[in-house]
Motif scaffolding. Structure first.
Motif, PDB file in Angstrom:
ATOM      1  N   GLU A 298      40.899  37.595  37.735  1.00 54.49           N
ATOM      2  CA  GLU A 298      39.797  36.689  37.391  1.00 54.49           C
ATOM      3  C   GLU A 298      38.952  36.351  38.614  1.00 54.49           C
ATOM      4  N   ALA A 299      39.601  36.177  39.763  1.00 55.90           N
ATOM      5  CA  ALA A 299      38.856  35.881  40.989  1.00 55.90           C
ATOM      6  C   ALA A 299      37.893  37.011  41.331  1.00 55.90           C
ATOM      7  N   GLN A 300      38.342  38.258  41.157  1.00 50.17           N
ATOM      8  CA  GLN A 300      37.469  39.406  41.431  1.00 50.17           C
ATOM      9  C   GLN A 300      36.298  39.456  40.452  1.00 50.17           C
ATOM     10  N   PHE A 301      36.593  39.219  39.178  1.00 46.39           N
ATOM     11  CA  PHE A 301      35.530  39.285  38.173  1.00 46.39           C
ATOM     12  C   PHE A 301      34.511  38.161  38.369  1.00 46.39           C
ATOM     13  N   ARG A 302      34.975  36.988  38.738  1.00 48.31           N
ATOM     14  CA  ARG A 302      34.030  35.885  38.960  1.00 48.31           C
ATOM     15  C   ARG A 302      33.174  36.140  40.197  1.00 48.31           C
ATOM     16  N   HIS A 303      33.747  36.740  41.199  1.00 54.60           N
ATOM     17  CA  HIS A 303      32.956  37.135  42.371  1.00 54.60           C
ATOM     18  C   HIS A 303      31.919  38.185  41.961  1.00 54.60           C
ATOM     19  N   ALA A 304      32.314  39.115  41.119  1.00 60.99           N
ATOM     20  CA  ALA A 304      31.378  40.134  40.649  1.00 60.99           C
ATOM     21  C   ALA A 304      30.216  39.504  39.889  1.00 60.99           C
ATOM     22  N   HIS A 312      27.990  43.224  31.572  1.00 59.80           N
ATOM     23  CA  HIS A 312      28.950  42.727  30.593  1.00 59.80           C
ATOM     24  C   HIS A 312      30.403  42.866  31.003  1.00 59.80           C
ATOM     25  N   VAL A 313      30.713  43.773  31.907  1.00 59.53           N
ATOM     26  CA  VAL A 313      32.116  44.108  32.168  1.00 59.53           C
ATOM     27  C   VAL A 313      32.943  42.921  32.658  1.00 59.53           C
ATOM     28  N   PRO A 314      32.494  42.157  33.682  1.00 61.65           N
ATOM     29  CA  PRO A 314      33.329  41.038  34.135  1.00 61.65           C
ATOM     30  C   PRO A 314      33.568  39.999  33.037  1.00 61.65           C
ATOM     31  N   TYR A 315      32.550  39.736  32.216  1.00 63.70           N
ATOM     32  CA  TYR A 315      32.718  38.744  31.148  1.00 63.70           C
ATOM     33  C   TYR A 315      33.752  39.217  30.124  1.00 63.70           C
ATOM     34  N   TYR A 316      33.691  40.487  29.788  1.00 66.07           N
ATOM     35  CA  TYR A 316      34.641  41.020  28.810  1.00 66.07           C
ATOM     36  C   TYR A 316      36.075  40.894  29.330  1.00 66.07           C
ATOM     37  N   TYR A 317      36.278  41.240  30.594  1.00 70.92           N
ATOM     38  CA  TYR A 317      37.638  41.181  31.137  1.00 70.92           C
ATOM     39  C   TYR A 317      38.125  39.750  31.323  1.00 70.92           C
ATOM     40  N   ILE A 318      37.235  38.837  31.664  1.00 65.75           N
ATOM     41  CA  ILE A 318      37.656  37.435  31.728  1.00 65.75           C
ATOM     42  C   ILE A 318      38.059  36.957  30.337  1.00 65.75           C
ATOM     43  N   GLY A 319      37.335  37.437  29.303  1.00 62.03           N
ATOM     44  CA  GLY A 319      37.749  37.135  27.935  1.00 62.03           C
ATOM     45  C   GLY A 319      39.146  37.637  27.650  1.00 62.03           C
TER      46      GLY A 319
END
Length: 393
Positions: A298-304, A312-319
């Motif tokens: 999640e930390a990586q995706f939020r930084h992204a 859309h990719v980081p939001y989908y994976y955080i979901g």
């Protein structure tokens, strides 16, 4: 110049015979925009240009009252009109927007045409607008400042809903620069980067652009205030009417002679190697997710997302992460944002169906699963049917 923003829109017909189209004019405090697209386009372009200029000036701190006249922007709806205009002025044309600089500020203008690839058009226009803004106040800034800042701001954009420019970090050159620093390609010595003229920069474009972008990114983002001060002092050292070489010499005499270049190069290299591009962050996040290391992922995706909030990719994976953590309501929020950002509909509807099922929202689950099956039966038909059958039982 006036201190309040003026958006004055009028139909400009005087150029219709010359360019084959009516030109519409819009003015702000800082810009005069001519557009053959529409009156609304002229107004929106002027508002965007003005807002972006104020973003740039948070770094440059130029006195806007010294601007001799409004900066000119001309946008054509038709590529042929763009070509004719450039051929008339400089005897050749370009494939992207270009800033035409003259000693007479009133003659200088940023010229473009509406390109099929909107993101390429926006980035190119922003790049050239940085150069236009700098050269409106300093005729001949050193190329490492001019081009470095142009690339640095290239991903920034105007948000019409907020009525302001938004800075978005550009990491397009990051992986190339990291490769240069780690030794897989030629590197321009620091002295050459800081003293480059047009010919030397053109001869080494593949290294000059990533290094100048890296220098600006490092000097603005370093936690060492001495590095920040080097950049601000370099900008302050520039003389508006000096030649390119004179401004290079001024920065060397007033700023660089006091800089520990060995430390600068070491800190710069460490800073760049420690950075991550959007792609690198997403790939690392997916790797963490696959290992079940959800907090790290999640930390990586939020930084992204801080780098690119339109993907859309980081939001989908955080979901997915929130779903695995049992936070179903928030997971659905992120799936919806992923869909708004362009995620495949079938993929998101299936994820929302599974999420709704886990949240005991069975009617919603069936609707989402049916949508997923309808949009991509090969990928989701069987799985959706199995889950719907479970719900029915």
């Amino acid at each position: 110049m006036q201190k309040t923003l003026l958006l004055c829109l009028v139909l400009f017909t005087g150029l219709s015979g010359l360019f084959g189209q009516n030109m519409y004019e819009a003015q702000t405090e800082l810009y005069r925009v001519l557009s053959s697209v529409s009156p609304e386009h002229a107004r929106e372009t002027a508002a965007a240009a003005d807002a972006l200029a104020r973003l740039y000036n948070e770094y440059f701190r130029f006195d806007l009252d010294t601007l001799p006249s409004r900066m000119n922007v001309r946008i054509f709806a038709d590529r042929a009109d763009f070509d004719r205009h450039l051929n008339r002025i400089i005897g050749e044309t370009r494939n992207e927007p270009v800033y035409l600089h003259f000693t007479d500020h009133a003659r200088s203008e940023l010229v473009g045409f509406v390109m099929d690839d909107f993101e390429q058009f926006r980035a190119s226009l922003t790049h050239q607008s940085v150069i236009q803004f700098m050269r409106a106040f300093v005729q001949n800034p050193p190329l490492w400042l001019r081009e470095g800042f142009a690339v640095y701001f290239e991903d920034s954009y105007y948000d019409p809903d907020r009525g302001e420019a938004v800075f978005r970090a550009n990491t397009a050159w990051l992986e190339t620069l990291q490769s240069l620093i780690t030794g897989s390609g030629p590197v321009m010595p620091l002295a050459e980067v800081l003293s480059a003229d047009v010919s030397s920069a053109r001869a080494q474009l593949d290294t000059f652009y990533p290094q100048t972008w890296g220098m600006i990114t490092f000097l603005t983002g370093s936690e060492d205030r001495q590095h920040n001060r080097m950049l601000w002092d370099a900008i302050a050292a520039l003389e508006p009417q000096a030649s390119l070489q004179e401004n290079i010499n001024l920065i060397h005499r007033r700023v660089l002679r006091w800089v520990d270049t060995d430390k600068l190069i070491t800190d710069f290299s460490e800073f760049v190697i420690g950075m991550r591009s959007f792609r690198q962050l997403v790939e690392q996040g997916i790797e963490y997710y696959g290992r079940g290391e959800y907090e790290s992922a999640e930390a990586q995706f939020r930084h992204a997302i801080r780098l690119r909030d339109d993907n859309h990719v980081p939001y989908y994976y955080i979901g997915l992460i929130l779903y695995n953590q049992g936070d179903f309501d928030r997971a659905d929020e992120y799936y919806r944002v992923a869909l708004e950002r362009g995620a495949p509909e079938a993929l998101v509807f299936f994820a929302r169906g599974v999420n709704a099922f886990a949240n005991d929202m069975f009617d919603d689950a069936v609707q989402f699963l049916e949508r997923a099956s309808d949009r991509d039966p090969a990928a989701f038909g069987d799985r959706a049917e199995q889950l719907i059958t479970r719900i029915g039982n």
